[in-house]
Design a protein around this motif. Structure first.
Motif, PDB file in Angstrom:
ATOM      1  N   ALA A  29       0.827  -1.203   0.000  1.00 28.11           N
ATOM      2  CA  ALA A  29       0.000   0.000   0.000  1.00 28.11           C
ATOM      3  C   ALA A  29       0.860   1.251   0.000  1.00 28.11           C
ATOM      4  O   ALA A  29       1.884   1.325   0.679  1.00 28.11           O
ATOM      5  N   ILE A  30       0.413   2.220  -0.789  1.00 22.09           N
ATOM      6  CA  ILE A  30       1.019   3.550  -0.830  1.00 22.09           C
ATOM      7  C   ILE A  30      -0.125   4.515  -0.559  1.00 22.09           C
ATOM      8  O   ILE A  30      -1.147   4.464  -1.246  1.00 22.09           O
ATOM      9  N   GLY A  31       0.027   5.384   0.427  1.00 20.19           N
ATOM     10  CA  GLY A  31      -1.080   6.249   0.797  1.00 20.19           C
ATOM     11  C   GLY A  31      -0.773   7.724   0.714  1.00 20.19           C
ATOM     12  O   GLY A  31       0.371   8.153   0.863  1.00 20.19           O
ATOM     13  N   THR A  32      -1.825   8.505   0.473  1.00 18.39           N
ATOM     14  CA  THR A  32      -1.720   9.960   0.447  1.00 18.39           C
ATOM     15  C   THR A  32      -3.086  10.584   0.747  1.00 18.39           C
ATOM     16  O   THR A  32      -4.122   9.960   0.522  1.00 18.39           O
ATOM     17  N   CYS A  33      -3.025  11.823   1.233  1.00 22.01           N
ATOM     18  CA  CYS A  33      -4.244  12.600   1.472  1.00 22.01           C
ATOM     19  C   CYS A  33      -4.466  13.661   0.390  1.00 22.01           C
ATOM     20  O   CYS A  33      -5.479  14.342   0.391  1.00 22.01           O
ATOM     21  N   VAL A  34      -3.515  13.780  -0.528  1.00 24.20           N
ATOM     22  CA  VAL A  34      -3.523  14.862  -1.524  1.00 24.20           C
ATOM     23  C   VAL A  34      -3.715  14.277  -2.924  1.00 24.20           C
ATOM     24  O   VAL A  34      -2.940  13.417  -3.358  1.00 24.20           O
ATOM     25  N   ASP A  35      -4.715  14.762  -3.629  1.00 23.21           N
ATOM     26  CA  ASP A  35      -5.034  14.230  -4.953  1.00 23.21           C
ATOM     27  C   ASP A  35      -3.873  14.362  -5.942  1.00 23.21           C
ATOM     28  O   ASP A  35      -3.598  13.432  -6.702  1.00 23.21           O
ATOM     29  N   GLN A  36      -3.197  15.494  -5.947  1.00 22.93           N
ATOM     30  CA  GLN A  36      -2.079  15.681  -6.888  1.00 22.93           C
ATOM     31  C   GLN A  36      -0.958  14.684  -6.595  1.00 22.93           C
ATOM     32  O   GLN A  36      -0.328  14.163  -7.522  1.00 22.93           O
ATOM     33  N   ASP A  37      -0.704  14.428  -5.321  1.00 25.23           N
ATOM     34  CA  ASP A  37       0.299  13.412  -4.961  1.00 25.23           C
ATOM     35  C   ASP A  37      -0.156  12.039  -5.448  1.00 25.23           C
ATOM     36  O   ASP A  37       0.644  11.249  -5.939  1.00 25.23           O
TER      37      ASP A  37
END
Length: 103
Positions: A29-37
């Motif tokens: 899993a790779i996670g982010t809270c930012v759409d561009q990221d």
């Protein structure tokens, strides 16, 4: 190894979901809270599935789905709103095994 991109607006929940997914031996899993990221990660990594978490506004989700599908029309996109680690693993496994879009 299946790469799973997790997008959530809640950093604490994101951390838990990523940790639960990474406990599975065949998943990363790779996670982010930012759409561009998320879009940058999606373009660089071979992502098998995108998991959308709670807190993404409908218009943000619509735009994000369109952008992800424009990059890879075959990507699986599912939603997960909680319900425990067993449900999370089951949802992901079912989507990957059946190659269906849920959500």
């Amino acid at each position: 190894m299946e790469n799973i991109l997790v997008i959530s607006r809640h950093p604490e929940i994101l951390g838990v979901v990523v940790r639960l997914i990474n406990q599975q031996p065949d998943w990363n899993a790779i996670g982010t809270c930012v759409d561009q990221d998320a879009l940058q990660i999606f373009q660089k990594e071979n992502i098998a599935l995108v998991l959308l978490g709670n807190g993404i506004l409908p218009e943000e989700e619509e735009k994000l789905r369109a952008e992800l599908l424009a990059i890879n029309p075959a990507v699986l996109i599912i939603q997960h709103y909680g319900g425990g680690s067993g449900l999370l693993v089951c949802e992901i496994r079912q989507a990957l095994e059946h190659q269906v879009v849920i959500g």
